[in-house]
Design a protein around this motif. Structure first.
Motif, PDB file in Angstrom:
ATOM      1  N   TYR A 176       0.941  -1.187  -0.140  1.00  0.00           N
ATOM      2  CA  TYR A 176      -0.091  -0.141   0.019  1.00  0.00           C
ATOM      3  C   TYR A 176       1.005   1.244   0.152  1.00  0.00           C
ATOM      4  O   TYR A 176       0.825   2.180  -0.738  1.00  0.00           O
ATOM      5  N   TRP A 177       1.738   1.419   0.973  1.00  0.00           N
ATOM      6  CA  TRP A 177       2.812   2.497   1.014  1.00  0.00           C
ATOM      7  C   TRP A 177       3.729   2.537  -0.095  1.00  0.00           C
ATOM      8  O   TRP A 177       3.982   3.657  -0.650  1.00  0.00           O
ATOM      9  N   THR A 178       4.213   1.390  -0.500  1.00  0.00           N
ATOM     10  CA  THR A 178       5.199   1.336  -1.628  1.00  0.00           C
ATOM     11  C   THR A 178       4.640   2.187  -2.657  1.00  0.00           C
ATOM     12  O   THR A 178       5.261   2.885  -3.676  1.00  0.00           O
ATOM     13  N   ARG A 179       3.502   1.759  -3.193  1.00  0.00           N
ATOM     14  CA  ARG A 179       2.844   2.398  -4.348  1.00  0.00           C
ATOM     15  C   ARG A 179       2.550   3.776  -4.277  1.00  0.00           C
ATOM     16  O   ARG A 179       2.776   4.537  -5.180  1.00  0.00           O
ATOM     17  N   ILE A 180       2.289   4.323  -2.908  1.00  0.00           N
ATOM     18  CA  ILE A 180       2.011   5.764  -2.788  1.00  0.00           C
ATOM     19  C   ILE A 180       3.365   6.280  -3.072  1.00  0.00           C
ATOM     20  O   ILE A 180       3.403   7.221  -3.870  1.00  0.00           O
ATOM     21  N   PHE A 181       4.269   5.916  -2.189  1.00  0.00           N
ATOM     22  CA  PHE A 181       5.785   6.549  -2.403  1.00  0.00           C
ATOM     23  C   PHE A 181       6.205   6.413  -3.482  1.00  0.00           C
ATOM     24  O   PHE A 181       6.934   7.491  -4.138  1.00  0.00           O
ATOM     25  N   SER A 182       6.149   5.330  -4.525  1.00  0.00           N
ATOM     26  CA  SER A 182       6.655   5.091  -5.889  1.00  0.00           C
ATOM     27  C   SER A 182       6.082   6.271  -6.911  1.00  0.00           C
ATOM     28  O   SER A 182       6.895   7.122  -7.620  1.00  0.00           O
ATOM     29  N   GLY A 183       4.771   6.632  -6.440  1.00  0.00           N
ATOM     30  CA  GLY A 183       4.137   7.755  -7.321  1.00  0.00           C
ATOM     31  C   GLY A 183       4.744   8.915  -7.026  1.00  0.00           C
ATOM     32  O   GLY A 183       4.674   9.856  -7.834  1.00  0.00           O
ATOM     33  N   ILE A 184       4.941   9.156  -5.780  1.00  0.00           N
ATOM     34  CA  ILE A 184       5.333  10.516  -5.214  1.00  0.00           C
ATOM     35  C   ILE A 184       6.866  10.956  -5.767  1.00  0.00           C
ATOM     36  O   ILE A 184       6.921  11.938  -6.381  1.00  0.00           O
ATOM     37  N   VAL A 185       7.431  10.012  -5.582  1.00  0.00           N
ATOM     38  CA  VAL A 185       8.786  10.445  -5.924  1.00  0.00           C
ATOM     39  C   VAL A 185       9.407  10.137  -7.327  1.00  0.00           C
ATOM     40  O   VAL A 185      10.352  11.009  -7.663  1.00  0.00           O
ATOM     41  N   GLY A 186       8.461   9.479  -8.193  1.00  0.00           N
ATOM     42  CA  GLY A 186       8.617   9.473  -9.516  1.00  0.00           C
ATOM     43  C   GLY A 186       9.723   8.887 -10.306  1.00  0.00           C
ATOM     44  O   GLY A 186      10.515   8.347  -9.379  1.00  0.00           O
ATOM     45  N   PRO A 187       9.869   9.061 -11.437  1.00  0.00           N
ATOM     46  CA  PRO A 187      11.000   8.307 -12.144  1.00  0.00           C
ATOM     47  C   PRO A 187      12.651   8.969 -11.646  1.00  0.00           C
ATOM     48  O   PRO A 187      13.605   8.059 -11.761  1.00  0.00           O
ATOM     49  N   GLU A 188      12.604   9.969 -11.031  1.00  0.00           N
ATOM     50  CA  GLU A 188      13.859  10.592 -10.672  1.00  0.00           C
ATOM     51  C   GLU A 188      14.276  10.070  -9.081  1.00  0.00           C
ATOM     52  O   GLU A 188      15.265  10.207  -8.667  1.00  0.00           O
ATOM     53  N   GLY A 189      13.101   9.396  -8.612  1.00  0.00           N
ATOM     54  CA  GLY A 189      13.372   9.070  -7.348  1.00  0.00           C
ATOM     55  C   GLY A 189      13.372   7.429  -6.860  1.00  0.00           C
ATOM     56  O   GLY A 189      13.644   6.912  -7.973  1.00  0.00           O
ATOM     57  N   LYS A 190      13.466   7.026  -5.755  1.00  0.00           N
ATOM     58  CA  LYS A 190      13.566   5.591  -5.546  1.00  0.00           C
ATOM     59  C   LYS A 190      12.767   5.129  -4.423  1.00  0.00           C
ATOM     60  O   LYS A 190      12.764   5.875  -3.332  1.00  0.00           O
ATOM     61  N   VAL A 191      12.334   4.143  -4.576  1.00  0.00           N
ATOM     62  CA  VAL A 191      11.483   3.696  -3.317  1.00  0.00           C
ATOM     63  C   VAL A 191      12.319   2.217  -2.743  1.00  0.00           C
ATOM     64  O   VAL A 191      12.627   1.372  -3.577  1.00  0.00           O
TER      65      VAL A 191
END
Length: 203
Positions: A72-87
């Motif tokens: 649940y949280w992984t998918r939220i974080f993934s969308g927020i940080v975007g392609p330049e970020g990392k989960v």
């Protein structure tokens, strides 16, 4: 780069308290991403967007989800940080042994379509969310009621070198008397919870 961690040690439940500040567009976009279609029914209960805002997670950052469970949280974080970020999903080795349920969940989350920025690695900032136990009970109810005294949790993390950045009553529920197991139908989804945000100072 600031780093963040979500410690989802126990199933994350929520009260009906609303977050007052308007959400950033990147949080709103993450919450409506197609990969989260099955998660949306839980958003009101779990306050995913509001907690992400509280943690001040932004595009391009690194975020770690400790014990990500179903993601649940992984998918939220993934969308927020975007392609330049990392989960960075953190799974204790004992939970992801070959053929285990945890291993299957981990493989689904890491690098899957829609979460290509998800990997597995450690990190050094925690957003801790857990169920409140009665004051003075310490760790005695972690295995029975799945609750913990917030002050005990806070002290344990501070003793590892982290610093408390902020805390929130967003998921508090004064009607929870702290004596029922968190999975009891009478309280499930309405437990009193604490939120701590910790950072680890640079050495």
């Amino acid at each position: 780069m600031r780093k963040a961690v979500s410690a989802a040690v126990i199933t994350l439940l929520a009260s009906s308290v609303a977050y007052a500040a308007p959400l950033e567009n990147y949080i709103s976009s993450a919450m409506t991403a197609p990969i989260r279609q099955s998660d949306r029914a839980d958003d009101t209960r779990r306050h995913g967007a509001e907690i992400a805002a509280l943690a001040e997670i932004k595009p391009g950052e690194q975020v770690a989800d400790f014990l990500p469970g179903g993601g649940y949280w992984t998918r939220i974080f993934s969308g927020i940080v975007g392609p330049e970020g990392k989960v960075l999903d953190i799974w204790p080795a004992g939970m992801v042994t070959p053929g285990s349920k945890g291993e299957i969940r981990m493989k689904v989350l890491v690098g899957a379509p829609g979460t290509e920025n998800v990997a597995a690695a450690p990190d050094d900032l925690f957003v801790v969310i857990d169920h409140v136990a009665a004051p003075g009970t310490g760790l005695s109810e972690t295995n029975t009621l799945h609750r913990i005294d917030p002050e005990v949790a806070k002290k344990a993390i501070l003793n590892t070198g982290f610093t408390l950045k902020s805390e929130s009553k967003l998921l508090s529920n004064p009607k929870d008397d702290h004596h029922l197991k968190v999975f009891d139908p009478a309280i499930r989804g309405k437990t009193d919870q604490f939120i701590f945000v910790f950072i680890k100072p640079e050495l």
